[in-house]
Design an enzyme around this catalytic site. Structure first.
Site, short mmCIF file in Angstrom:
data_model
loop_
_atom_site.label_atom_id
_atom_site.label_comp_id
_atom_site.label_asym_id
_atom_site.label_seq_id
_atom_site.Cartn_x
_atom_site.Cartn_y
_atom_site.Cartn_z
N HIS A 117 6.85 2.23 -5.14
CA HIS A 117 6.78 0.82 -5.54
C HIS A 117 5.85 0.66 -6.75
CE1 HIS A 117 6.39 -3.63 -4.80
NE2 HIS A 117 5.23 -3.39 -5.41
N GLU A 118 4.68 1.26 -6.68
CA GLU A 118 3.73 1.11 -7.77
C GLU A 118 4.22 1.78 -9.05
OE1 GLU A 118 1.48 -1.00 -7.56
OE2 GLU A 118 1.71 -1.27 -5.41
N HIS A 131 6.57 -0.21 -11.08
CA HIS A 131 6.00 -1.22 -11.97
C HIS A 131 5.88 -0.66 -13.39
CE1 HIS A 131 5.20 -4.55 -9.37
NE2 HIS A 131 4.44 -3.86 -8.54
#
Length: 635
Positions: free
Chosen positions: A430-431, A434
């Protein structure tokens, strides 16, 4: 900076420092006393998007003279925006899907309008595929502000930002050094991780006017801010963008979302030499024996500081990164070697997979040495394990291409013993995503294009989508439901409002749900829910490759899972700056038109339409209109 949750004090503007705690309605600065709610300073939606279908209705486009993709793109801007001043942004490239991506920045009196962009996508046939536009069309300032120097000095702007946002930056005794005609650096400050800078630029405002501003850049760790201070009133901040949106390797291998899904294995040379030809442990100049290489540098960061290069990282004999770990071990520092190794492994696999899907050097990926393949180097990802600057979260800071990304993985205290975010792959994917979405949307040189509320929400949704797609198991079907962040949060419900599901009884979210939502993680859950529908429509049509890498046929993944991941990624690069759901949907459809000649048009439309983003759905930030309709040819 983007985090998993909505940590107390982070906001999901263009950086990416958000994590995944339960959705909160407050996004403020770093959780400090007197912190300011950055939602008050979000950039408004201003972009339009002309899709491929709409382009076909414009006969004037067909008369464009042939030329390079740069010439074709420039001609489009000249014809679409006659008599306007603009410059070519130096981050244009042809992606691996054959689309030429070209971006322009509007200027006035030679000064950038920082939120006025025009992006053009040129297809493999040399014709315009689509374009996005947020150029300012209101009245121009009567005079050039540089002539009379009719604006406050940059030191006043820095002090104004410090006061307005309650920043922990001190400027007593600081002085200004010129970097260029419109940009300065502040030397002698304290409280920031690097010297603050200020750049004179315009900002197009929601009321249709233009404001001259100082764009003050301050990296204070958990927030990396671009604050647009009015250049005539040192107490007025117009907008704020946050870049942070918070050998052998013994690891949980790729595909295992967390320690509940399997056991750790010892993997030998797990890198992909097609995407990491220098391996994970070298940068072309130095061969490393620690968790450091061309794509990432991972270390223990217990004090939460910025001096990562001198921090501890495992450096085993004979490159055997094999360390004991069990979720029952306590305290967390007793297994720090395993934590750093896992974080390094998962992030490098992300690099390699995303590279195969199109996030390469030209597209602005994270590498020290780009080996002459385009883009800007010297920007691996800084990976901080057990980062001491926070708990119950994770975050990622995404500055423009050429500057390192920064991920912070925290300890989660909602279980006993505490749990380490490094071991939940979904959190790390998820990170890292980004970084992907911020470099692609707006182009590698502009990390400010996911700042509006709905586009910031999509940034969170993309992170969840890729994390969920990666964890799919061989026996999964469209009836399989997944929660986000269940292990680290010690909760079967995870950290989102609903599980990701194609069952409307399990997850009832639709496009108009956004009318009642004002927080990026909540809006991101709606977006990922839609993408999950599209994912399963494509899997049902093309099957599912359960291997760790896609198989391509003529540049197209031959299964539905990786095809969905590819189309979503291509859509990020096609869409305009600060897109809304409707524009991002159209960009994915245009990505499929380019890649497969629209072979999956109906599967994509049906997935979005099921969740209210069908033909006729309209964006209005206060009153979105939903639709379950699909094109006639898809009925």
């Amino acid at each position: 900076m983007h985090g998993l949750l909505l940590a107390a004090g982070l906001l999901s503007l263009p950086l990416h420092v958000l994590a995944h705690p339960q959705p909160s309605t407050s996004t403020s600065l770093a959780g400090r006393a007197g912190a300011v709610d950055l939602n008050e300073f979000r950039v408004a939606h201003r972009s339009s998007y002309t899709s491929h279908d709409e382009m076909k209705k414009l006969p004037s486009i067909a008369s464009f003279r042939q030329g390079t993709y740069l010439e074709v793109a420039t001609e489009l801007v000249k014809q679409t925006m006659p008599n306007m001043e603009f410059r070519l942004v130096d981050d244009h490239y042809v992606g691996d899907s054959g689309i030429g991506h070209v971006r322009f920045r509007q200027t006035m009196h030679g000064i950038d309008i920082d939120n006025s962009d025009f992006n053009v996508n040129v297809g493999k046939d040399g014709k315009i595929l689509s374009h996005g536009n947020s150029f300012y069309t209101g009245p121009a300032p009567a005079s050039n502000p540089m002539v009379k120097r009719d604006f406050i000095d940059p030191m006043q702007a820095l002090n104004g930002v410090r006061k307005a946002l309650n920043l922990p930056v001190k400027a007593n005794g600081a002085h200004v050094e010129n970097m260029s005609e419109h940009k300065v650096m502040f030397k002698g400050t304290s409280g920031a991780l690097s010297d603050p800078t200020a750049k004179l630029c315009y900002m197009a405002k929601e009321d249709g006017s233009l404001a001259l501003t100082w764009r003050v850049e301050t990296d204070i760790g958990d927030n990396w801010l671009l604050s647009y201070m009015d250049a005539k009133e040192s107490s007025k901040v117009h907008n704020v963008v946050d870049y942070v949106a918070h050998a052998t390797f013994q690891v949980y291998k790729w595909g295992l979302a967390d320690p509940t899904e399997g056991k750790r294995d010892i993997l030998t040379n797990p890198w992909n030499l097609k995407t990491s030809p220098l391996t994970w442990l070298a940068d072309g100049k130095t061969n490393f024996t620690a968790t450091r290489g061309n794509n990432a540098i991972a270390q223990y960061n217990p004090d939460g500081g910025n001096d990562y290069e001198n921090n501890y990282r495992p450096s085993p004999k004979n490159l055997k990164f094999e360390y004991p770990y069990s979720p029952d071990m306590n305290p967390p520092k007793t297994y720090i070697d395993a934590s750093v190794t896992q974080l390094f492994y998962t992030s490098n696999v992300c690099h390699d997979l995303y590279y195969m899907l199109g996030f390469n050097e030209k597209a602005g990926n994270f590498q020290v040495n780009n080996r002459g393949q385009g883009g800007k180097g010297n920007d691996y990802v800084i990976l901080n394990a057990q980062d001491g600057s926070g708990t119950n979260n994770a975050n990622f800071a995404t500055p423009p291409d050429g500057q390192p990304g920064r991920m912070r993985a925290y300890i989660w205290t909602r279980a006993n013993p505490p749990r380490d975010a490094s071991f939940e792959a979904g959190t790390i994917i998820h990170e890292y995503t980004h970084g992907l979405s911020n470099r692609l949307c707006g182009g590698p040189a502009n990390s400010r294009c996911l700042n509006a509320l709905e586009s910031g929400g999509m940034g969170e949704g993309w992170g969840d989508f890729y994390a969920t797609a990666v964890r799919l198991k061989p026996n999964d079907t469209r009836k399989t439901n997944y929660v986000k962040g269940g292990w680290v949060n010690n909760s079967p419900k995870g950290v989102r409002m609903y599980p990701y599901s194609t069952d409307m009884n399990v997850n009832p979210l639709v496009y108009t749900s956004n009318n009642k939502l004002n927080e990026v993680h909540a809006i991101g859950t709606v977006w990922c829910t839609m993408l999950y529908e599209v994912l399963w429509n494509l899997i049902d049509k093309h099957g599912k490759n359960d291997g760790p890498v896609p198989v391509f046929e003529n540049g197209v993944p031959n299964d539905g899972k990786y095809l969905a991941m590819k189309l979503v990624m291509d859509g990020m690069a096609i869409q305009p700056c600060n897109p809304n759901f409707v524009q991002a949907r159209d960009a994915i459809l245009d990505a499929d038109m380019n890649l497969t000649k629209g072979a999956n048009k109906c599967e994509i439309w049906k997935g979005f339409a099921k969740r209210g983003l069908g033909v006729g759905a309209k964006f209005d930030p206060k009153n979105r209109t939903g639709s379950n309709q699909v094109p006639n040819e898809c009925k």
